[in-house]
Motif scaffolding. Sequence first.
Motif, PDB file in Angstrom:
ATOM      1  N   ASP A  20       0.822  -1.212   0.000  1.00  0.00           N
ATOM      2  CA  ASP A  20       0.000   0.000   0.000  1.00  0.00           C
ATOM      3  C   ASP A  20       0.859   1.266   0.000  1.00  0.00           C
ATOM      4  OD1 ASP A  20      -2.581   1.019  -0.146  1.00  0.00           O
ATOM      5  OD2 ASP A  20      -2.589   1.489   1.996  1.00  0.00           O
ATOM      6  N   ALA A  21       2.079   1.146   0.517  1.00  0.00           N
ATOM      7  CA  ALA A  21       2.968   2.316   0.600  1.00  0.00           C
ATOM      8  C   ALA A  21       3.768   2.553  -0.692  1.00  0.00           C
ATOM      9  CB  ALA A  21       3.925   2.137   1.779  1.00  0.00           C
ATOM     10  N   LEU A  22       3.656   1.644  -1.660  1.00  0.00           N
ATOM     11  CA  LEU A  22       4.427   1.827  -2.902  1.00  0.00           C
ATOM     12  C   LEU A  22       3.869   3.016  -3.696  1.00  0.00           C
ATOM     13  CD1 LEU A  22       4.724  -1.903  -4.083  1.00  0.00           C
ATOM     14  CD2 LEU A  22       6.507  -0.488  -3.022  1.00  0.00           C
ATOM     15  N   PRO A  23       4.738   3.844  -4.269  1.00  0.00           N
ATOM     16  CA  PRO A  23       4.261   4.990  -5.054  1.00  0.00           C
ATOM     17  C   PRO A  23       3.603   4.525  -6.347  1.00  0.00           C
ATOM     18  CG  PRO A  23       6.650   4.797  -5.190  1.00  0.00           C
ATOM     19  CD  PRO A  23       6.203   3.751  -4.230  1.00  0.00           C
ATOM     20  N   ARG A  24       2.293   4.767  -6.467  1.00  0.00           N
ATOM     21  CA  ARG A  24       1.540   4.221  -7.607  1.00  0.00           C
ATOM     22  C   ARG A  24       1.944   4.852  -8.939  1.00  0.00           C
ATOM     23  NH1 ARG A  24       0.243   1.750  -3.525  1.00  0.00           N
ATOM     24  NH2 ARG A  24      -1.750   0.689  -3.267  1.00  0.00           N
ATOM     25  N   ASP A  25       2.364   6.108  -8.912  1.00  0.00           N
ATOM     26  CA  ASP A  25       2.660   6.775 -10.186  1.00  0.00           C
ATOM     27  C   ASP A  25       3.946   6.252 -10.821  1.00  0.00           C
ATOM     28  OD1 ASP A  25       3.882   7.886  -7.925  1.00  0.00           O
ATOM     29  OD2 ASP A  25       4.274   9.784  -8.949  1.00  0.00           O
ATOM     30  N   LYS A  26       4.841   5.698  -9.999  1.00  0.00           N
ATOM     31  CA  LYS A  26       6.144   5.275 -10.537  1.00  0.00           C
ATOM     32  C   LYS A  26       6.365   3.769 -10.533  1.00  0.00           C
ATOM     33  CE  LYS A  26       8.861   7.848  -7.868  1.00  0.00           C
ATOM     34  NZ  LYS A  26       8.472   9.056  -7.173  1.00  0.00           N
ATOM     35  N   THR A  27       5.720   3.048  -9.633  1.00  0.00           N
ATOM     36  CA  THR A  27       6.046   1.632  -9.453  1.00  0.00           C
ATOM     37  C   THR A  27       5.708   0.822 -10.703  1.00  0.00           C
ATOM     38  OG1 THR A  27       5.685   1.769  -7.084  1.00  0.00           O
ATOM     39  CG2 THR A  27       5.606  -0.431  -8.056  1.00  0.00           C
ATOM     40  N   LEU A  28       6.691   0.062 -11.160  1.00  0.00           N
ATOM     41  CA  LEU A  28       6.512  -0.835 -12.308  1.00  0.00           C
ATOM     42  C   LEU A  28       6.489  -2.268 -11.787  1.00  0.00           C
ATOM     43  CD1 LEU A  28       6.510  -1.310 -15.446  1.00  0.00           C
ATOM     44  CD2 LEU A  28       9.007  -1.521 -15.242  1.00  0.00           C
ATOM     45  N   LEU A  29       5.395  -2.970 -12.074  1.00  0.00           N
ATOM     46  CA  LEU A  29       5.294  -4.379 -11.688  1.00  0.00           C
ATOM     47  C   LEU A  29       5.563  -5.239 -12.926  1.00  0.00           C
ATOM     48  CD1 LEU A  29       2.145  -4.154  -9.402  1.00  0.00           C
ATOM     49  CD2 LEU A  29       4.567  -4.066  -8.761  1.00  0.00           C
ATOM     50  N   VAL A  30       6.342  -6.285 -12.730  1.00  0.00           N
ATOM     51  CA  VAL A  30       6.719  -7.173 -13.839  1.00  0.00           C
ATOM     52  C   VAL A  30       6.005  -8.501 -13.655  1.00  0.00           C
ATOM     53  CG1 VAL A  30       8.624  -8.222 -15.115  1.00  0.00           C
ATOM     54  CG2 VAL A  30       9.026  -6.118 -13.776  1.00  0.00           C
ATOM     55  N   LEU A  31       5.189  -8.881 -14.648  1.00  0.00           N
ATOM     56  CA  LEU A  31       4.543 -10.193 -14.615  1.00  0.00           C
ATOM     57  C   LEU A  31       5.267 -11.120 -15.588  1.00  0.00           C
ATOM     58  CD1 LEU A  31       2.295 -12.040 -13.594  1.00  0.00           C
ATOM     59  CD2 LEU A  31       0.892 -11.264 -15.513  1.00  0.00           C
ATOM     60  N   PRO A  32       6.045 -12.077 -15.061  1.00  0.00           N
ATOM     61  CA  PRO A  32       6.744 -13.018 -15.951  1.00  0.00           C
ATOM     62  C   PRO A  32       5.768 -14.058 -16.497  1.00  0.00           C
ATOM     63  CG  PRO A  32       7.841 -12.823 -13.800  1.00  0.00           C
ATOM     64  CD  PRO A  32       6.463 -12.240 -13.663  1.00  0.00           C
ATOM     65  N   THR A  33       5.863 -14.326 -17.791  1.00  0.00           N
ATOM     66  CA  THR A  33       5.068 -15.399 -18.389  1.00  0.00           C
ATOM     67  C   THR A  33       6.011 -16.344 -19.124  1.00  0.00           C
ATOM     68  OG1 THR A  33       4.662 -14.114 -20.416  1.00  0.00           O
ATOM     69  CG2 THR A  33       3.026 -13.935 -18.674  1.00  0.00           C
ATOM     70  N   ALA A  34       5.811 -17.628 -18.924  1.00  0.00           N
ATOM     71  CA  ALA A  34       6.767 -18.594 -19.477  1.00  0.00           C
ATOM     72  C   ALA A  34       6.016 -19.868 -19.857  1.00  0.00           C
ATOM     73  CB  ALA A  34       7.884 -18.844 -18.471  1.00  0.00           C
ATOM     74  N   ALA A  35       6.609 -21.020 -19.576  1.00  0.00           N
ATOM     75  CA  ALA A  35       5.999 -22.289 -19.972  1.00  0.00           C
ATOM     76  C   ALA A  35       6.607 -23.429 -19.170  1.00  0.00           C
ATOM     77  CB  ALA A  35       6.230 -22.552 -21.466  1.00  0.00           C
ATOM     78  N   ILE A  36       5.845 -24.513 -19.089  1.00  0.00           N
ATOM     79  CA  ILE A  36       6.355 -25.804 -18.612  1.00  0.00           C
ATOM     80  C   ILE A  36       6.113 -26.761 -19.767  1.00  0.00           C
ATOM     81  CG2 ILE A  36       6.132 -27.650 -16.894  1.00  0.00           C
ATOM     82  CD1 ILE A  36       7.096 -25.017 -15.657  1.00  0.00           C
ATOM     83  N   GLU A  37       7.161 -27.041 -20.497  1.00  0.00           N
ATOM     84  CA  GLU A  37       6.980 -27.808 -21.738  1.00  0.00           C
ATOM     85  C   GLU A  37       8.266 -28.529 -22.108  1.00  0.00           C
ATOM     86  OE1 GLU A  37       6.156 -24.596 -24.510  1.00  0.00           O
ATOM     87  OE2 GLU A  37       8.293 -24.334 -24.895  1.00  0.00           O
ATOM     88  N   GLN A  38       8.124 -29.533 -22.950  1.00  0.00           N
ATOM     89  CA  GLN A  38       9.275 -30.326 -23.376  1.00  0.00           C
ATOM     90  C   GLN A  38      10.344 -29.441 -23.998  1.00  0.00           C
ATOM     91  OE1 GLN A  38      10.827 -31.261 -26.332  1.00  0.00           O
ATOM     92  NE2 GLN A  38       9.547 -30.054 -27.743  1.00  0.00           N
ATOM     93  N   HIS A  39      11.598 -29.732 -23.686  1.00  0.00           N
ATOM     94  CA  HIS A  39      12.749 -29.058 -24.297  1.00  0.00           C
ATOM     95  C   HIS A  39      13.783 -30.099 -24.722  1.00  0.00           C
ATOM     96  CE1 HIS A  39      11.230 -25.108 -23.167  1.00  0.00           C
ATOM     97  NE2 HIS A  39      12.232 -24.564 -23.827  1.00  0.00           N
ATOM     98  N   GLY A  40      13.326 -31.067 -25.504  1.00  0.00           N
ATOM     99  CA  GLY A  40      14.238 -32.079 -26.013  1.00  0.00           C
ATOM    100  C   GLY A  40      14.637 -33.082 -24.946  1.00  0.00           C
ATOM    101  N   HIS A  41      15.689 -33.843 -25.262  1.00  0.00           N
ATOM    102  CA  HIS A  41      16.145 -34.897 -24.356  1.00  0.00           C
ATOM    103  C   HIS A  41      17.081 -34.347 -23.285  1.00  0.00           C
ATOM    104  CE1 HIS A  41      15.712 -37.949 -27.944  1.00  0.00           C
ATOM    105  NE2 HIS A  41      14.586 -37.344 -27.634  1.00  0.00           N
ATOM    106  N   HIS A  42      17.533 -33.092 -23.447  1.00  0.00           N
ATOM    107  CA  HIS A  42      18.652 -32.631 -22.604  1.00  0.00           C
ATOM    108  C   HIS A  42      18.334 -31.466 -21.669  1.00  0.00           C
ATOM    109  CE1 HIS A  42      18.908 -29.741 -25.934  1.00  0.00           C
ATOM    110  NE2 HIS A  42      19.700 -28.996 -25.182  1.00  0.00           N
TER     111      HIS A  42
END
Length: 263
Positions: A20-42
Amino acid sequence: MKTWIPDERNFAYLNWKQVDALPRDKTLLVLPTAAIEQHGHHLPLATDTLINNLLLGHAIKKLPAEVPVYALPPVHYGKSNEHLGFPGTLSLSASTFMAVLRDLGASLSAARFQKLVLYNTHGGNTSLIDVMARDLRAEFGLRTFALHGSGGISFEGLDPQEKAYGFHAGEVETAFLLAAVPELVDRSAYTVNYIADSKKPELLLPENAAATFAWLTRDIADSGVMGDPRPATAENGAKWLDAAATRLAAALQAMVNFPNAAK
Ligand SMILES: [Zn+2]
């Protein structure tokens, strides 16, 4: 899941009074989006999620302490239906993925946050990220940004063929993991597969062309790899990690400085 996000930049480690104390006009929130998926045999299923956290963590560490950037807990699951049929791939539908992002945007808007960046490291999510960045801007008045992968660095030393078609479990992803979590890379299990030749541009390609066909991994890559992991080194991984973190940090700083949206 391992994390490279500094504790003091981890949004979920705050209590609600601190939020609640974070400055709303400046604060940048980062939402990471990725995956859980096959990446070959290695490489492990979490490759895209680990790389996201690794790059973001190193980028955030490059920002001065007074720049108000916080990492939200990641959306680990992505739209990975191209990799279904390979055991371990866990995919969300496009509508579910978009609904999750919309609900998180609604929560952040209700808490009066104004700046959100969707930081994505899985190709299958890219078009949905573009849609949702605009929708969150339109529906909630959030100043929403999209940030992708390594921030457009040139990957010094990477072969042009690998640069064009090494996009899944190839040299770059393998090098990042060799630099950060070598215990999760099985160097004895490398497979090599290119889905096209960058020197022989065909009219109709799976990627990087004006005319494309919608592919499933099983159509074009038996082992699940698209690229050549064999030249990957921890040294290049560390070098590319630092270059990417520098670029991503500059992008985050630019987003902090960018004007907020008119409601
Ligand atoms: Zn990946």
